[in-house]
Design an enzyme around this catalytic site. Structure first.
Site, PDB file in Angstrom:
ATOM      1  N   CYS A  78       1.104  -1.223   0.006  1.00  0.00           N
ATOM      2  CA  CYS A  78       0.166   0.215  -0.563  1.00  0.00           C
ATOM      3  C   CYS A  78       0.483   1.551  -0.109  1.00  0.00           C
ATOM      4  CB  CYS A  78      -0.809  -0.458   1.001  1.00  0.00           C
ATOM      5  SG  CYS A  78      -1.757   1.508   1.967  1.00  0.00           S
ATOM      6  N   CYS A  89      -1.791   0.263   9.113  1.00  0.00           N
ATOM      7  CA  CYS A  89      -1.701  -1.098   9.304  1.00  0.00           C
ATOM      8  C   CYS A  89       0.217  -0.738   9.224  1.00  0.00           C
ATOM      9  CB  CYS A  89      -1.013  -1.323   7.572  1.00  0.00           C
ATOM     10  SG  CYS A  89      -3.041  -1.725   7.242  1.00  0.00           S
ATOM     11  N   GLN A 242     -16.679 -10.464  14.456  1.00  0.00           N
ATOM     12  CA  GLN A 242     -15.373  -9.822  13.598  1.00  0.00           C
ATOM     13  C   GLN A 242     -14.829  -9.813  11.907  1.00  0.00           C
ATOM     14  OE1 GLN A 242     -13.135 -11.397  15.230  1.00  0.00           O
ATOM     15  NE2 GLN A 242     -13.504 -11.767  17.271  1.00  0.00           N
ATOM     16  N   TYR A 271     -20.021 -11.747  27.536  1.00  0.00           N
ATOM     17  CA  TYR A 271     -20.177 -10.895  26.278  1.00  0.00           C
ATOM     18  C   TYR A 271     -19.987 -11.463  24.982  1.00  0.00           C
ATOM     19  CZ  TYR A 271     -16.842  -9.084  29.915  1.00  0.00           C
ATOM     20  OH  TYR A 271     -16.454  -8.456  31.525  1.00  0.00           O
ATOM     21  N   GLU A 295     -25.063 -10.146  27.917  1.00  0.00           N
ATOM     22  CA  GLU A 295     -24.625  -8.976  27.096  1.00  0.00           C
ATOM     23  C   GLU A 295     -25.008  -8.101  27.824  1.00  0.00           C
ATOM     24  OE1 GLU A 295     -23.202  -6.709  24.646  1.00  0.00           O
ATOM     25  OE2 GLU A 295     -22.123  -8.834  24.395  1.00  0.00           O
ATOM     26  N   ASP A 340     -15.629 -13.462  26.242  1.00  0.00           N
ATOM     27  CA  ASP A 340     -14.421 -12.725  25.431  1.00  0.00           C
ATOM     28  C   ASP A 340     -14.768 -11.334  25.064  1.00  0.00           C
ATOM     29  OD1 ASP A 340     -14.039 -12.436  22.767  1.00  0.00           O
ATOM     30  OD2 ASP A 340     -15.763 -12.518  21.463  1.00  0.00           O
ATOM     31  N   CYS A 367      -8.768 -10.055  22.253  1.00  0.00           N
ATOM     32  CA  CYS A 367      -8.143  -9.623  21.556  1.00  0.00           C
ATOM     33  C   CYS A 367      -6.639  -8.720  21.716  1.00  0.00           C
ATOM     34  CB  CYS A 367      -9.170  -8.850  20.577  1.00  0.00           C
ATOM     35  SG  CYS A 367     -10.102  -7.592  21.602  1.00  0.00           S
TER      36      CYS A 367
END
Length: 419
Positions: A78, A89, A242, A271, A295, A340, A367
């Site tokens: 890129c 990125c 996701q 979650y 949730e 999660d 994550c």
């Protein structure tokens, strides 16, 4: 170039680059000792870097010239992946295989430094980050663009509110790249703060525009179709899903393999979003088992209830996890937990409640490796152990990764021991 005083922002320094660190940078040192966190570099390189931030005892910098290049350095695909370009990125200058090694090193370092595991313990777990199908480009199914004062959509610079107008995002899903949102299409968004684009696995393409607290549907459905874990899903555009098309199936498979649900067991999906893990657990525990999803986001709760309405042994609880756990709103006794949490992690109150829950196993989907490591330390202090760790490159070309960890009581719970 090397000086004994602390350099100023904009000044250039020559550095020999050291190990990778969490956040998409490497660690280097000036001759007189201050640590420099340098982006767009690779371990072992000698670079000229421009200082971008000065703090007491450490600096941030961008490598602007490479004097001795690493064999893992490649030309970024890129044109905006440069020090003065898009900040999305971090790793486009790194060969794909070396990106996996980079993320593996970060995961291991976080488990040791923050999680408190000994080097030998981490080595025995042998965590590594695995690639997902599809390659390093064209994977991102949800992209949020910022809008500059001229109404042009683009992406922000690293640690900045400045917007870089772009013609297209190379990691965006091909369907998103075809949507006329960016400056290459001559599209303008006056009075708009952000433009969000979604390309679902069910073939839907949605565009939404946000101005202040108000979000407007510009094109496409407000609820998109997704396909994962052998089911079809209806996901509100504002709900979490996701962003890598292969991530839902990959993470579900890892969770099921690690916790091995048995018929008749009780499980919590904390979650739980729109119900991805809850559905997979429900199929394994069967109608004689029980699954409770917790949730707090209203749109996700409504979607979970619709998506899971064919599974009568699943309960959806609308609550914050830290409030639901001590309130007695979850089916007990519990055998399995899927955790999660958001990027910040579960936190000490949730960890302590789960450690005392009597569950035989917890699958922790993370994550952020730093948040995972903090919670792992808390679990270990509460008498649990980290039994397995698997990393997945759900975010190629960036420093982000997804991790699935298995936690078990160091001594089996009475309920588990009695089986």
């Amino acid at each position: 170039m090397i000086t004994e005083r602390m350099p100023e922002v904009g000044e250039r320094v020559e550095l020999t680059v050291g190990a990778v660190a969490h956040g998409g940078h490497c660690v280097a040192r000036l001759a007189d000792g201050p640590v420099v966190f340098v982006r767009h570099a690779l371990p072992g390189e000698r670079v000229v870097a421009r200082v971008t931030e000065v703090r007491r005892g450490w600096l941030r910098a961008e490598a602007v010239r490479v004097l001795d290049a690493s064999p893992d350095r490649v030309e970024p695909p890129c044109p905006y992946a440069r020090p003065d370009g898009c900040g999305g990125c971090d790793l486009q200058h790194v060969a794909p295989a070396a990106q996996l090694a980079w993320k593996t090193a970060v995961l291991r370092e976080q488990l040791e430094r923050i999680g408190g595991l000994a080097h030998e313990e981490v080595a025995a777990l042998a965590p590594r980050v695995e690639p997902l199908p599809g390659g390093p480009l064209g994977w991102r199914s949800r992209v949020r663009y910022a809008v500059d004062t001229a109404g042009r959509a683009g992406l922000r610079k690293h640690r900045s509110h400045e917007v870089v107008p772009i013609d297209r995002c190379r990691i965006a899903h091909p369907a998103i790249q075809r949507v006329p949102v960016l400056s290459g299409s001559d599209r303008r968004w006056p009075g708009t703060d952000e433009v969000e684009t979604i390309a679902s696995s069910g073939g839907d393409v949605t565009v939404r525009a946000r101005r202040g607290p108000t979000t407007t549907l510009v094109d496409g459905p407000g609820e998109v179709r997704e396909q994962a874990a052998g089911r079809q899903w209806r996901v509100p555009a504002e709900a979490f899903w996701q962003v890598h098309p292969a991530a839902p199936d990959t993470l579900v498979a890892a969770v099921l393999e690690l916790v091995a649900p048995q018929v008749g067991e009780t499980a919590w999906d904390l979650y739980g979003g729109v119900g991805l893990f809850a559905a997979a657990l429900a199929e394994r525990v069967g109608p004689t088992g029980r699954v409770t999803l917790v949730e707090s986001a209203p749109a996700a709760v409504r979607a979970a209830r619709r998506n899971l309405r064919d599974l009568s042994h699943v309960d959806v609880v609308a609550a914050r996890v830290e409030r639901a756990l001590p309130a007695g709103r979850l089916a007990t006794p519990v055998d399995l937990v899927v955790l999660d949490p958001p990027r910040s992690g579960a936190g000490l109150p949730v960890v302590r409640a789960l450690a005392a829950s009597g569950a035989r196993a917890i699958a922790y989907v993370a994550c952020d490796p730093a948040a995972l490591a903090r919670d792992v330390r808390a679990f270990r202090e509460a008498g649990w152990e980290l039994r397995a760790v698997r990393g997945y490159d759900c975010f190629p070309m960036t420093h982000h990764l997804e991790v699935v960890a298995l936690l078990v009581p160091a001594s089996p719970s009475p309920r588990a021991a009695g089986r």
